[in-house]
Write a protein that holds these residues in place. Structure first.
Motif, PDB file in Angstrom:
ATOM      1  N   VAL A  66     134.539  20.128  76.514  1.00 34.61           N
ATOM      2  CA  VAL A  66     134.571  21.045  77.646  1.00 34.61           C
ATOM      3  C   VAL A  66     133.230  21.041  78.356  1.00 34.61           C
ATOM      4  O   VAL A  66     132.184  20.947  77.718  1.00 34.61           O
ATOM      5  N   GLN A  67     133.294  21.128  79.671  1.00 34.31           N
ATOM      6  CA  GLN A  67     132.071  21.241  80.459  1.00 34.31           C
ATOM      7  C   GLN A  67     131.778  22.728  80.565  1.00 34.31           C
ATOM      8  O   GLN A  67     132.317  23.430  81.417  1.00 34.31           O
ATOM      9  N   GLU A  68     130.938  23.195  79.659  1.00 35.00           N
ATOM     10  CA  GLU A  68     130.647  24.610  79.596  1.00 35.00           C
ATOM     11  C   GLU A  68     129.320  24.833  78.872  1.00 35.00           C
ATOM     12  O   GLU A  68     128.934  24.051  78.015  1.00 35.00           O
ATOM     13  N   ASP A  69     128.668  25.897  79.220  1.00 42.48           N
ATOM     14  CA  ASP A  69     127.425  26.304  78.600  1.00 42.48           C
ATOM     15  C   ASP A  69     127.670  26.581  77.112  1.00 42.48           C
ATOM     16  O   ASP A  69     128.632  27.272  76.757  1.00 42.48           O
ATOM     17  N   ALA A  70     126.825  26.067  76.247  1.00 41.42           N
ATOM     18  CA  ALA A  70     126.978  26.250  74.794  1.00 41.42           C
ATOM     19  C   ALA A  70     126.943  27.716  74.391  1.00 41.42           C
ATOM     20  O   ALA A  70     127.481  28.086  73.351  1.00 41.42           O
ATOM     21  N   ARG A  71     126.347  28.553  75.218  1.00 40.75           N
ATOM     22  CA  ARG A  71     126.311  29.985  74.909  1.00 40.75           C
ATOM     23  C   ARG A  71     127.701  30.609  74.954  1.00 40.75           C
ATOM     24  O   ARG A  71     127.903  31.701  74.458  1.00 40.75           O
ATOM     25  N   LYS A  72     128.671  29.894  75.520  1.00 40.19           N
ATOM     26  CA  LYS A  72     130.049  30.383  75.579  1.00 40.19           C
ATOM     27  C   LYS A  72     130.919  29.765  74.481  1.00 40.19           C
ATOM     28  O   LYS A  72     132.123  29.999  74.431  1.00 40.19           O
ATOM     29  N   ALA A  73     130.321  28.987  73.613  1.00 36.67           N
ATOM     30  CA  ALA A  73     131.070  28.288  72.557  1.00 36.67           C
ATOM     31  C   ALA A  73     131.739  29.276  71.605  1.00 36.67           C
ATOM     32  O   ALA A  73     131.179  30.320  71.278  1.00 36.67           O
ATOM     33  N   ASP A  74     132.931  28.911  71.163  1.00 38.00           N
ATOM     34  CA  ASP A  74     133.623  29.686  70.133  1.00 38.00           C
ATOM     35  C   ASP A  74     133.221  29.097  68.781  1.00 38.00           C
ATOM     36  O   ASP A  74     133.604  27.985  68.447  1.00 38.00           O
ATOM     37  N   VAL A  75     132.439  29.843  68.020  1.00 43.17           N
ATOM     38  CA  VAL A  75     131.990  29.379  66.704  1.00 43.17           C
ATOM     39  C   VAL A  75     132.635  30.190  65.582  1.00 43.17           C
ATOM     40  O   VAL A  75     132.255  30.059  64.426  1.00 43.17           O
ATOM     41  N   SER A 101     124.508  33.597  64.442  1.00 40.52           N
ATOM     42  CA  SER A 101     124.339  34.616  63.413  1.00 40.52           C
ATOM     43  C   SER A 101     125.419  35.694  63.503  1.00 40.52           C
ATOM     44  O   SER A 101     125.962  36.131  62.492  1.00 40.52           O
ATOM     45  N   ASN A 102     125.745  36.102  64.715  1.00 39.56           N
ATOM     46  CA  ASN A 102     126.719  37.174  64.925  1.00 39.56           C
ATOM     47  C   ASN A 102     128.165  36.713  64.828  1.00 39.56           C
ATOM     48  O   ASN A 102     129.033  37.482  64.414  1.00 39.56           O
ATOM     49  N   GLU A 103     128.450  35.457  65.226  1.00 37.58           N
ATOM     50  CA  GLU A 103     129.839  35.049  65.407  1.00 37.58           C
ATOM     51  C   GLU A 103     130.361  34.009  64.422  1.00 37.58           C
ATOM     52  O   GLU A 103     131.566  33.922  64.216  1.00 37.58           O
ATOM     53  N   ALA A 104     129.491  33.213  63.839  1.00 39.91           N
ATOM     54  CA  ALA A 104     129.958  32.157  62.933  1.00 39.91           C
ATOM     55  C   ALA A 104     130.324  32.757  61.573  1.00 39.91           C
ATOM     56  O   ALA A 104     129.771  33.778  61.171  1.00 39.91           O
ATOM     57  N   PRO A 105     131.231  32.103  60.854  1.00 39.33           N
ATOM     58  CA  PRO A 105     131.612  32.632  59.541  1.00 39.33           C
ATOM     59  C   PRO A 105     130.508  32.429  58.504  1.00 39.33           C
ATOM     60  O   PRO A 105     129.670  31.531  58.652  1.00 39.33           O
ATOM     61  N   PRO A 106     130.500  33.243  57.468  1.00 38.28           N
ATOM     62  CA  PRO A 106     129.531  33.040  56.382  1.00 38.28           C
ATOM     63  C   PRO A 106     129.672  31.626  55.807  1.00 38.28           C
ATOM     64  O   PRO A 106     130.769  31.070  55.768  1.00 38.28           O
ATOM     65  N   ASN A 107     128.573  31.066  55.383  1.00 39.55           N
ATOM     66  CA  ASN A 107     128.505  29.738  54.772  1.00 39.55           C
ATOM     67  C   ASN A 107     128.729  28.579  55.734  1.00 39.55           C
ATOM     68  O   ASN A 107     128.821  27.431  55.298  1.00 39.55           O
ATOM     69  N   ALA A 108     128.802  28.857  57.031  1.00 42.34           N
ATOM     70  CA  ALA A 108     128.881  27.759  57.989  1.00 42.34           C
ATOM     71  C   ALA A 108     127.610  26.922  57.857  1.00 42.34           C
ATOM     72  O   ALA A 108     126.530  27.443  57.573  1.00 42.34           O
ATOM     73  N   ILE A 109     127.737  25.626  58.054  1.00 44.41           N
ATOM     74  CA  ILE A 109     126.597  24.715  58.028  1.00 44.41           C
ATOM     75  C   ILE A 109     126.105  24.536  59.464  1.00 44.41           C
ATOM     76  O   ILE A 109     126.902  24.364  60.380  1.00 44.41           O
ATOM     77  N   VAL A 110     124.786  24.604  59.639  1.00 52.17           N
ATOM     78  CA  VAL A 110     124.181  24.420  60.955  1.00 52.17           C
ATOM     79  C   VAL A 110     123.204  23.257  60.849  1.00 52.17           C
ATOM     80  O   VAL A 110     122.284  23.281  60.034  1.00 52.17           O
ATOM     81  N   LEU A 111     123.426  22.232  61.659  1.00 50.49           N
ATOM     82  CA  LEU A 111     122.560  21.058  61.669  1.00 50.49           C
ATOM     83  C   LEU A 111     121.741  21.081  62.950  1.00 50.49           C
ATOM     84  O   LEU A 111     122.293  21.280  64.026  1.00 50.49           O
TER      85      LEU A 111
END
Length: 157
Positions: A66-75, A101-111
């Motif tokens: 999607v052509q969209e700002d990453a700040r609008k991403a569904d995580v 921090s606010n929206e991703a599930p616990p234990n998500a991996i961030v690279l």
């Protein structure tokens, strides 16, 4: 749900590789996975090319660009969040850290290609930064930096 979210997906290679990896490197299974990766990119030219490649290889049901700002991403369902934010301004990185921090599930991996830190006078608090637990650092070679490290974090909340 979405297993992989790429912020700054460019031509989509992280989504293509991630989709193949998550399917056990079985090309047939890779085309059957639904919603396994979504790539966010603000450059329409990059999104267009990535979409054409996904369509050519029958991956349009498992990879979305999607052509969209990453700040609008569904995580909210992401198992892995890949931050291609190396050259992004720190204030934008800070906004993304707060969002994850606010929206991703616990234990998500961030690279991330750079360490997760915040700028002085940033809205990112120590509490937010503490949620990103460094799991590993991997030396990689890129054309833009021959000695960069990939930092792999687990979201502990």
């Amino acid at each position: 749900g979405t297993n992989l979210v790429v912020m700054g997906s460019s031509l989509g290679w992280q989504c293509f590789f991630g989709n193949l990896w998550m399917s056990g490197f079985d090309a047939e299974e890779a085309t059957e996975k639904k919603g396994s990766c979504i790539g966010y990119e603000i450059l329409g030219s990059q999104v267009g090319i990535a979409q054409k490649v996904a369509l050519k290889f029958g991956l349009e049901d498992s990879i979305t660009f999607v052509q969209e700002d990453a700040r609008k991403a569904d995580v909210s369902n992401a198992k892995l969040i890949w931050l291609n934010t190396y050259a992004w301004p720190q204030d934008l990185k800070d906004e993304l850290l707060a969002k994850i921090s606010n929206e991703a599930p616990p234990n998500a991996i961030v690279l991330s290609y750079d360490p997760i830190t915040s700028a002085p006078a940033s809205p990112v608090t120590d509490h937010i930064l503490e949620q990103f637990r460094l799991e590993a650092q991997v030396d990689i070679e890129t054309t833009w930096d021959p000695q960069i490290k990939a930092h792999i974090y687990r979201l502990a909340k």
